[in-house]
Design an enzyme around this catalytic site. Sequence first.
Site, PDB file in Angstrom:
ATOM      1  N   HIS A 208      10.445  -2.860 -33.744  1.00 47.58           N
ATOM      2  CA  HIS A 208       9.116  -2.248 -33.629  1.00 47.58           C
ATOM      3  C   HIS A 208       9.085  -0.759 -33.938  1.00 47.58           C
ATOM      4  O   HIS A 208       8.020  -0.167 -34.038  1.00 47.58           O
ATOM      5  CB  HIS A 208       8.564  -2.444 -32.209  1.00 47.58           C
ATOM      6  CG  HIS A 208       9.222  -1.546 -31.211  1.00 47.58           C
ATOM      7  ND1 HIS A 208      10.477  -1.789 -30.722  1.00 47.58           N
ATOM      8  CD2 HIS A 208       8.816  -0.383 -30.639  1.00 47.58           C
ATOM      9  CE1 HIS A 208      10.817  -0.826 -29.884  1.00 47.58           C
ATOM     10  NE2 HIS A 208       9.825   0.038 -29.813  1.00 47.58           N
TER      11      HIS A 208
HETATM   12  C1  UD1 Z   1       5.374   3.151 -28.752  1.00 46.23           C
HETATM   13  C2  UD1 Z   1       6.297   4.368 -28.656  1.00 46.23           C
HETATM   14  C3  UD1 Z   1       7.732   3.937 -28.894  1.00 46.23           C
HETATM   15  C4  UD1 Z   1       8.120   2.823 -27.939  1.00 46.23           C
HETATM   16  C5  UD1 Z   1       7.109   1.691 -28.038  1.00 46.23           C
HETATM   17  C6  UD1 Z   1       7.441   0.658 -26.989  1.00 46.23           C
HETATM   18  C7  UD1 Z   1       5.258   6.493 -29.394  1.00 46.23           C
HETATM   19  C8  UD1 Z   1       5.256   7.528 -30.435  1.00 46.23           C
HETATM   20  N1  UD1 Z   1       5.977   5.363 -29.667  1.00 46.23           N
HETATM   21  O1  UD1 Z   1       5.470   2.646 -30.059  1.00 46.23           O
HETATM   22  O2  UD1 Z   1       8.599   5.014 -28.659  1.00 46.23           O
HETATM   23  O3  UD1 Z   1       9.392   2.342 -28.331  1.00 46.23           O
HETATM   24  O4  UD1 Z   1       5.781   2.192 -27.801  1.00 46.23           O
HETATM   25  O5  UD1 Z   1       6.964  -0.583 -27.316  1.00 46.23           O
HETATM   26  O6  UD1 Z   1       4.645   6.657 -28.356  1.00 46.23           O
HETATM   27  N2  UD1 Z   1      -0.635  -2.367 -30.777  1.00 46.23           N
HETATM   28  C9  UD1 Z   1      -1.423  -3.434 -30.435  1.00 46.23           C
HETATM   29  N3  UD1 Z   1      -1.483  -3.779 -29.118  1.00 46.23           N
HETATM   30  C10 UD1 Z   1      -0.814  -3.111 -28.152  1.00 46.23           C
HETATM   31  C11 UD1 Z   1      -0.015  -2.029 -28.527  1.00 46.23           C
HETATM   32  C12 UD1 Z   1       0.068  -1.669 -29.828  1.00 46.23           C
HETATM   33  O7  UD1 Z   1      -2.044  -4.063 -31.274  1.00 46.23           O
HETATM   34  O8  UD1 Z   1      -0.927  -3.485 -26.970  1.00 46.23           O
HETATM   35  C13 UD1 Z   1      -0.562  -1.964 -32.200  1.00 46.23           C
HETATM   36  C14 UD1 Z   1      -1.697  -1.039 -32.576  1.00 46.23           C
HETATM   37  O9  UD1 Z   1      -2.103  -1.334 -33.880  1.00 46.23           O
HETATM   38  C15 UD1 Z   1      -1.042   0.318 -32.600  1.00 46.23           C
HETATM   39  C16 UD1 Z   1       0.358  -0.027 -33.068  1.00 46.23           C
HETATM   40  O10 UD1 Z   1       0.638  -1.293 -32.468  1.00 46.23           O
HETATM   41  O11 UD1 Z   1      -1.663   1.227 -33.436  1.00 46.23           O
HETATM   42  C17 UD1 Z   1       1.378   0.970 -32.624  1.00 46.23           C
HETATM   43  O12 UD1 Z   1       1.232   1.243 -31.239  1.00 46.23           O
HETATM   44  P1  UD1 Z   1       1.667   2.674 -30.642  1.00 46.23           P
HETATM   45  O13 UD1 Z   1       1.431   2.708 -29.189  1.00 46.23           O
HETATM   46  O14 UD1 Z   1       1.107   3.751 -31.494  1.00 46.23           O
HETATM   47  O15 UD1 Z   1       3.212   2.717 -30.925  1.00 46.23           O
HETATM   48  P2  UD1 Z   1       4.379   1.681 -30.673  1.00 46.23           P
HETATM   49  O16 UD1 Z   1       4.905   1.253 -31.990  1.00 46.23           O
HETATM   50  O17 UD1 Z   1       3.993   0.631 -29.714  1.00 46.23           O
HETATM   51  N1  UDP Z   2      10.563  -6.375 -23.724  1.00 47.76           N
HETATM   52  C1  UDP Z   2       9.828  -7.357 -23.073  1.00 47.76           C
HETATM   53  N2  UDP Z   2       9.188  -8.295 -23.832  1.00 47.76           N
HETATM   54  C2  UDP Z   2       9.256  -8.314 -25.191  1.00 47.76           C
HETATM   55  C3  UDP Z   2      10.029  -7.302 -25.825  1.00 47.76           C
HETATM   56  C4  UDP Z   2      10.641  -6.343 -25.058  1.00 47.76           C
HETATM   57  O1  UDP Z   2       9.761  -7.385 -21.849  1.00 47.76           O
HETATM   58  O2  UDP Z   2       8.651  -9.185 -25.818  1.00 47.76           O
HETATM   59  C5  UDP Z   2      11.236  -5.356 -22.906  1.00 47.76           C
HETATM   60  C6  UDP Z   2      12.697  -5.123 -23.202  1.00 47.76           C
HETATM   61  O3  UDP Z   2      13.514  -6.059 -22.546  1.00 47.76           O
HETATM   62  C7  UDP Z   2      12.898  -3.716 -22.698  1.00 47.76           C
HETATM   63  C8  UDP Z   2      11.572  -3.065 -22.971  1.00 47.76           C
HETATM   64  O4  UDP Z   2      10.642  -4.115 -23.207  1.00 47.76           O
HETATM   65  O5  UDP Z   2      13.074  -3.695 -21.297  1.00 47.76           O
HETATM   66  C9  UDP Z   2      11.740  -2.181 -24.143  1.00 47.76           C
HETATM   67  O6  UDP Z   2      10.543  -1.928 -24.711  1.00 47.76           O
HETATM   68  P1  UDP Z   2      10.403  -1.608 -26.258  1.00 47.76           P
HETATM   69  O7  UDP Z   2      11.494  -2.260 -27.018  1.00 47.76           O
HETATM   70  O8  UDP Z   2       9.013  -1.923 -26.600  1.00 47.76           O
HETATM   71  O9  UDP Z   2      10.548  -0.011 -26.251  1.00 47.76           O
HETATM   72  P2  UDP Z   2      11.742   1.024 -26.358  1.00 47.76           P
HETATM   73  O10 UDP Z   2      12.722   0.728 -25.282  1.00 47.76           O
HETATM   74  O11 UDP Z   2      12.302   0.910 -27.733  1.00 47.76           O
HETATM   75  O12 UDP Z   2      11.064   2.335 -26.182  1.00 47.76           O
END
Ligand code: UD1
Ligand code: UDP
Length: 356
Positions: A203
């Site tokens: 992601h």
């Molecule tokens: C964010 C964090 C990243 C973290 C991740 C955990 C920042 C800069 N990045 O990335 O460090 O690893 O969360 O998962 O804060 N979206 C949905 N539904 C949701 C959430 C997201 O559709 O519930 C889609 C939206 O189109 C959104 C895109 O995902 O624009 C990205 O979401 P965003 O919160 O900007 O960043 P993540 O990639 O989730």
């Molecule tokens: N995770 C979860 N369900 C999923 C994918 C990830 O519960 O479908 C958990 C994962 O085990 C970890 C946390 O989400 O504890 C990490 O989140 P993510 O990978 O989104 O973010 P990051 O750690 O890279 O910031």
Amino acid sequence: MIKILTILGARPQFIKAGSVSREIAKFNEIEEVIVHTGQHYDPNMSDVFFEQMKIPKPHYFLGIGGKSHGAMTGQMIEKIEEVALKEKPDWIMVYGDTNSTLAGAIVSSKLHIKLAHIEAGLRSFNVKMPEEINRILTDRVSTILFCPTQTAIENLKHEGFENFDCKIIKSGDVMEDGAIFYKELAHQPQCRTEENFILCTIHRAENTDNVDRLTNIFASLREIAEETQVILPLHPRTKKILEKYGLKTEGLSIIDPVGYLEMVWLIDHCSLVMTDSGGLQKEAYFFEKPCITLRDETEWVELVECGGNLLAGAEQEKISNAYRDHKTVDKNIFRSNLYGRGRASETIIKELLNYS
Ligand code: UD1
Ligand code: UDP
């Protein structure tokens, strides 16, 4: 009485906050007010974690998600400031390195509210990552920096933090607290699992926003899936990009994102983790599983140094080599104590209570 304003927004923060909230609940003299920024908003990216981690319902839901980084962070700052002015907390508490983390940190600095940063001091040294900037700026304005590892402490020392007006504490990693606690409650998700399977998540922006990297990663995964089942709970961000570019996913077992109790089951039962997630790299270690990290660098360098984590980037040849090599990883390397063995939340709350 201490009042803490906790800022949450993204999936890993809900998981980390579960352990800390459980610890806070033991003390009558601490009041926690929870703000959910709305950065993650799908039920399987947000609600399920509040339910499963038993985090108290957010007192404030700001509904700021799915926007550009600037718009998201800016609007969060404005709204968190309003809440902080009303609630007058003694502390703002933030986790990790997301845009929600940075927004909480900026508000604390503007209003002169003490800031506790959990998971402080981590660095990838790749300033193109939005997370790296979020970490550096948040650390710089923190009152207490709760570091998960010795490497994090060393990073802060190199940046001169010992000369700043802040306190650096080695707390251990709150994710280990969670992994230990939730393991007992874990259960299988509703998906077919073969006896041997790989658990994969993708992601991070550095992969999803670079179509060449994403194409290579998925080509490698499809090849590996011919030998071993690859289960991939798909982040909505990655889903949108795969659809946009029509990237092939045949042969992969793609499922919707799962709750944490299902995720812990998958980690515990898989034979290998392949990921660009920060949290999952550590969880692989907690559950004694080798991990292939699909990034060029990691903040969790001790995992690479001990040999459990194979850093493979996004090149097909490197990923295939790492896949071959994971089979010979020695299980004994997972026995060392790198992350505090589940006492991090306790250390953090004790420190906040004693701070004067
Ligand atoms: C964010 C964090 C990243 C973290 C991740 C955990 C920042 C800069 N990045 O990335 O460090 O690893 O969360 O998962 O804060 N979206 C949905 N539904 C949701 C959430 C997201 O559709 O519930 C889609 C939206 O189109 C959104 C895109 O995902 O624009 C990205 O979401 P965003 O919160 O900007 O960043 P993540 O990639 O989730
Ligand atoms: N995770 C979860 N369900 C999923 C994918 C990830 O519960 O479908 C958990 C994962 O085990 C970890 C946390 O989400 O504890 C990490 O989140 P993510 O990978 O989104 O973010 P990051 O750690 O890279 O910031």
